[in-house]
Design an enzyme around this catalytic site. Structure first.
Site, PDB file in Angstrom:
ATOM      1  N   CYS A  64     -11.127  -3.804  -1.466  1.00 27.52           N
ATOM      2  CA  CYS A  64     -10.223  -4.948  -1.365  1.00 27.52           C
ATOM      3  C   CYS A  64     -10.837  -6.048  -0.503  1.00 27.52           C
ATOM      4  CB  CYS A  64      -8.886  -4.503  -0.788  1.00 27.52           C
ATOM      5  SG  CYS A  64      -7.664  -5.828  -0.666  1.00 27.52           S
TER       6      CYS A  64
ATOM      7  N   CYS B 118      -2.136   0.523   1.147  1.00 22.95           N
ATOM      8  CA  CYS B 118      -0.945  -0.315   0.954  1.00 22.95           C
ATOM      9  C   CYS B 118      -0.172   0.034  -0.307  1.00 22.95           C
ATOM     10  CB  CYS B 118      -1.324  -1.800   0.963  1.00 22.95           C
ATOM     11  SG  CYS B 118      -2.318  -2.333  -0.450  1.00 22.95           S
TER      12      CYS B 118
END
Length: 372
Positions: free
Chosen positions: A106, A204
């Protein structure tokens, strides 16, 4: 217009990114805050509410801090971008028998690129985050990531994939501070609740920490397809049945649901025939490993046999090693055996506190005849 320049700050609503934004604002930068929504957890079938960067309360906390200190704040929806790349890679890596590190991916491919794109649109010279690491320009002209002063919070390991174009415009305000100092700054800024806010170490998009459940929900029929494979020893002898190779990780000891009269560990995962190899703790030790998808940071290449401290996981203290190029990959030869090398995880090479570069672990092996 600020003399320091205009900076776009990634604000998750947590203590670190908030204090980073306020510090830069106080230092005279023209700050713009941005909060990135990466994942809509409510639609993924998990058992807990959204957390961290996907929490509406965190969005509000970030916006409130910006408003109170007089700088603009935006919310950026990158769910489609994030899901297509990071989440799909996460699933594909487990199905390939590897253990991915989605936070590294990410940072490398999504957050920094998304920040730079919006920074350009908003006329910002710089981008900034609340990571605990340092960035500077080396004498050779390259931009270098190095460890934070607070080694217990250092996040340089997860930033190995950020390329030179992005590092040249990156500010990391927290690298010279300890976490205790950042908590005190939050109190000084008038945010006592923020100073006490707990930190999330979860992925997440898997906030219940159940990656196995996530894979089952994400891949139709996965459980039925992989259930009932064989646990085997290193000679291939069948030891029992398992629940499916994607649900195990290298080094795992607990949750195997098999009794062999001694502690055993997952030492190898073979997706081709749905087998999981079990062995003793010493079977996890490797002399060498191969690392692919290399990104160079401090230098644009390595010299043959270059000495480095190699970290194979975030909390790893590192192992002294020699580095050699093999095509586009790097072969790492450890001075002492490294334990628990997991294909798919990141390997990061350090020279002192500086990141030489990093990549993705392809494989590890134990030499039959180690040199003396």
């Amino acid at each position: 217009m600020s003399k320091k320049g205009k900076v776009l700050v990634a604000m998750s609503g947590g203590i670190d990114s908030t204090v980073a934004a306020l510090m830069l604002n106080d230092q005279g930068y023209e700050v713009i805050g941005i909060t990135m929504k990466t994942w809509d957890y409510s639609g993924s079938g998990g058992g807990k509410k959204e957390t961290g960067c996907c929490n509406v309360d965190s969005f509000n906390d970030a916006r409130m801090a910006a408003v109170q200190h007089g700088f603009p704040h935006f919310i950026l929806d990158i769910r489609e971008e994030f899901g297509d790349f990071v989440v799909n890679d996460f699933v594909e890596e487990y199905l390939a028998g590897r253990t991915p590190n989605p936070c590294v991916l990410c940072n490398t491919h999504i957050k920094w690129r998304a920040l730079l794109k919006r920074a350009d649109a908003l006329g910002c010279e710089f981008i900034a985050t609340g990571h605990y690491a340092k960035v500077r320009q080396h004498d050779n002209g390259r931009f270098v990531i190095s460890k934070a002063v607070d080694h217990t919070k250092d996040q340089s390991y997860v930033l190995w994939g950020v390329d030179q174009e992005l590092l040249a415009r990156t500010i990391l305000p927290l690298g010279g501070f300890h976490k205790t100092e950042i908590r005190q700054m939050a109190l000084d800024y008038g945010y006592p609740e923020l100073a006490k806010k707990s930190e999330s170490y979860e992925i997440c998009f898997v906030p219940d920490n159940d990656y196995r459940g996530f894979l089952k929900r994400r891949v139709d029929g996965l459980e039925a397809r992989v259930n009932g494979g064989d646990f085997v020893d290193k000679s291939g002898k069948i030891l029992g049945k398992h629940k499916g190779y994607p649900f195990y990780t290298i080094g795992q000891r607990k949750g195997l649901d098999i009794a062999l009269g001694r502690p055993v560990f997952v030492t190898e995962i073979n997706p081709e025939n749905n087998t999981v190899v079990l062995g003793d703790e010493e079977d996890l030790e490797k002399d060498e490993m191969l690392v692919t998808r290399i990104n160079y940071i401090k230098y644009d290449a390595i010299t043959p046999g270059m000495e480095a401290t190699t970290k194979i996981r975030y909390k790893d203290s590192g192992t002294l090693s020699n580095l050699y190029t093999e095509g586009n990959d790097i072969k790492v030869s450890f001075y002492q055996n490294a334990k628990g090398i997991a294909p798919g995880q990141s390997a990061v090479f350090y020279e002192g506190d500086d990141v030489i570069g990093g990549g993705i672990i392809r494989s590890g092996k134990k030499l039959l005849f180690p040199s003396i």
